[in-house]
Scaffold this motif. Structure first.
Motif, PDB file in Angstrom:
ATOM      1  N   VAL A  10      16.735 -26.656  84.492  1.00 60.14           N
ATOM      2  CA  VAL A  10      18.041 -26.127  84.896  1.00 60.14           C
ATOM      3  C   VAL A  10      17.863 -24.837  85.688  1.00 60.14           C
ATOM      4  O   VAL A  10      18.515 -24.638  86.716  1.00 60.14           O
ATOM      5  CB  VAL A  10      18.936 -25.910  83.656  1.00 60.14           C
ATOM      6  N   LYS A  11      16.962 -23.982  85.236  1.00 61.55           N
ATOM      7  CA  LYS A  11      16.702 -22.734  85.954  1.00 61.55           C
ATOM      8  C   LYS A  11      16.175 -23.015  87.356  1.00 61.55           C
ATOM      9  O   LYS A  11      16.598 -22.377  88.326  1.00 61.55           O
ATOM     10  CB  LYS A  11      15.702 -21.887  85.178  1.00 61.55           C
ATOM     11  N   ILE A  14      19.097 -24.315  89.570  1.00 61.17           N
ATOM     12  CA  ILE A  14      19.996 -23.212  89.926  1.00 61.17           C
ATOM     13  C   ILE A  14      19.347 -22.310  90.969  1.00 61.17           C
ATOM     14  O   ILE A  14      19.996 -21.878  91.932  1.00 61.17           O
ATOM     15  CB  ILE A  14      20.406 -22.427  88.670  1.00 61.17           C
ATOM     16  N   LYS A  15      18.055 -22.051  90.814  1.00 63.55           N
ATOM     17  CA  LYS A  15      17.341 -21.214  91.783  1.00 63.55           C
ATOM     18  C   LYS A  15      17.324 -21.871  93.161  1.00 63.55           C
ATOM     19  O   LYS A  15      17.544 -21.200  94.180  1.00 63.55           O
ATOM     20  CB  LYS A  15      15.915 -20.966  91.294  1.00 63.55           C
ATOM     21  N   ILE A  17      19.467 -24.125  94.365  1.00 68.33           N
ATOM     22  CA  ILE A  17      20.818 -24.112  94.934  1.00 68.33           C
ATOM     23  C   ILE A  17      21.142 -22.733  95.483  1.00 68.33           C
ATOM     24  O   ILE A  17      21.716 -22.596  96.575  1.00 68.33           O
ATOM     25  CB  ILE A  17      21.856 -24.550  93.878  1.00 68.33           C
ATOM     26  N   PHE A  18      20.766 -21.689  94.737  1.00 70.77           N
ATOM     27  CA  PHE A  18      21.012 -20.330  95.204  1.00 70.77           C
ATOM     28  C   PHE A  18      20.281 -20.060  96.518  1.00 70.77           C
ATOM     29  O   PHE A  18      20.875 -19.556  97.481  1.00 70.77           O
ATOM     30  CB  PHE A  18      20.577 -19.323  94.139  1.00 70.77           C
ATOM     31  N   SER A  52      26.894 -18.870  96.815  1.00 68.88           N
ATOM     32  CA  SER A  52      25.672 -18.067  96.747  1.00 68.88           C
ATOM     33  C   SER A  52      25.788 -16.972  95.696  1.00 68.88           C
ATOM     34  O   SER A  52      24.868 -16.769  94.891  1.00 68.88           O
ATOM     35  CB  SER A  52      25.374 -17.421  98.098  1.00 68.88           C
ATOM     36  N   PHE A  55      25.882 -18.616  92.012  1.00 70.56           N
ATOM     37  CA  PHE A  55      24.593 -19.084  91.518  1.00 70.56           C
ATOM     38  C   PHE A  55      23.586 -17.945  91.402  1.00 70.56           C
ATOM     39  O   PHE A  55      22.712 -17.976  90.532  1.00 70.56           O
ATOM     40  CB  PHE A  55      24.048 -20.211  92.395  1.00 70.56           C
ATOM     41  N   ILE A  58      24.470 -16.375  88.052  1.00 69.87           N
ATOM     42  CA  ILE A  58      24.002 -17.234  86.959  1.00 69.87           C
ATOM     43  C   ILE A  58      22.489 -17.116  86.801  1.00 69.87           C
ATOM     44  O   ILE A  58      21.974 -17.013  85.678  1.00 69.87           O
ATOM     45  CB  ILE A  58      24.415 -18.705  87.204  1.00 69.87           C
ATOM     46  N   LEU A  59      21.758 -17.092  87.904  1.00 74.72           N
ATOM     47  CA  LEU A  59      20.311 -16.940  87.852  1.00 74.72           C
ATOM     48  C   LEU A  59      19.913 -15.593  87.272  1.00 74.72           C
ATOM     49  O   LEU A  59      18.963 -15.507  86.478  1.00 74.72           O
ATOM     50  CB  LEU A  59      19.726 -17.118  89.256  1.00 74.72           C
TER      51      LEU A  59
END
Length: 71
Positions: A10-11, A14-15, A17-18, A52, A55, A58-59
């Motif tokens: 998941v991390k 998310i990374k 996508i960011f 941006s 995410f 969230i990161l």
């Protein structure tokens, strides 16, 4: 063990996508600066900027929580 694997997956997602949204925003913003209306006539850059920032936040939270667990 399996939970840690899912957490790392998941991390990583998310990374990615960011990073993708940030790079896409910067490229589209640069194109918009070069020629006004080139991107904004078809796509609202604010949507990509919000994605941006969201995410990225969230990161940041995930990284801070993992550092606290390690300590």
């Amino acid at each position: 063990m399996l939970e840690r694997l899912y957490a790392n997956m998941v991390k990583l997602i998310i990374k990615e996508i960011f990073l993708f949204s940030l790079v896409a925003f910067l490229i589209f913003f640069g194109l918009e600066l070069i020629k006004e209306g080139f991107v904004s006539n078809y796509f609202d850059l604010n949507i990509l900027l919000i994605i941006s920032i969201l995410f990225g936040f969230i990161l940041l939270i995930i990284n801070l929580s993992q550092k606290r667990v390690e300590e």
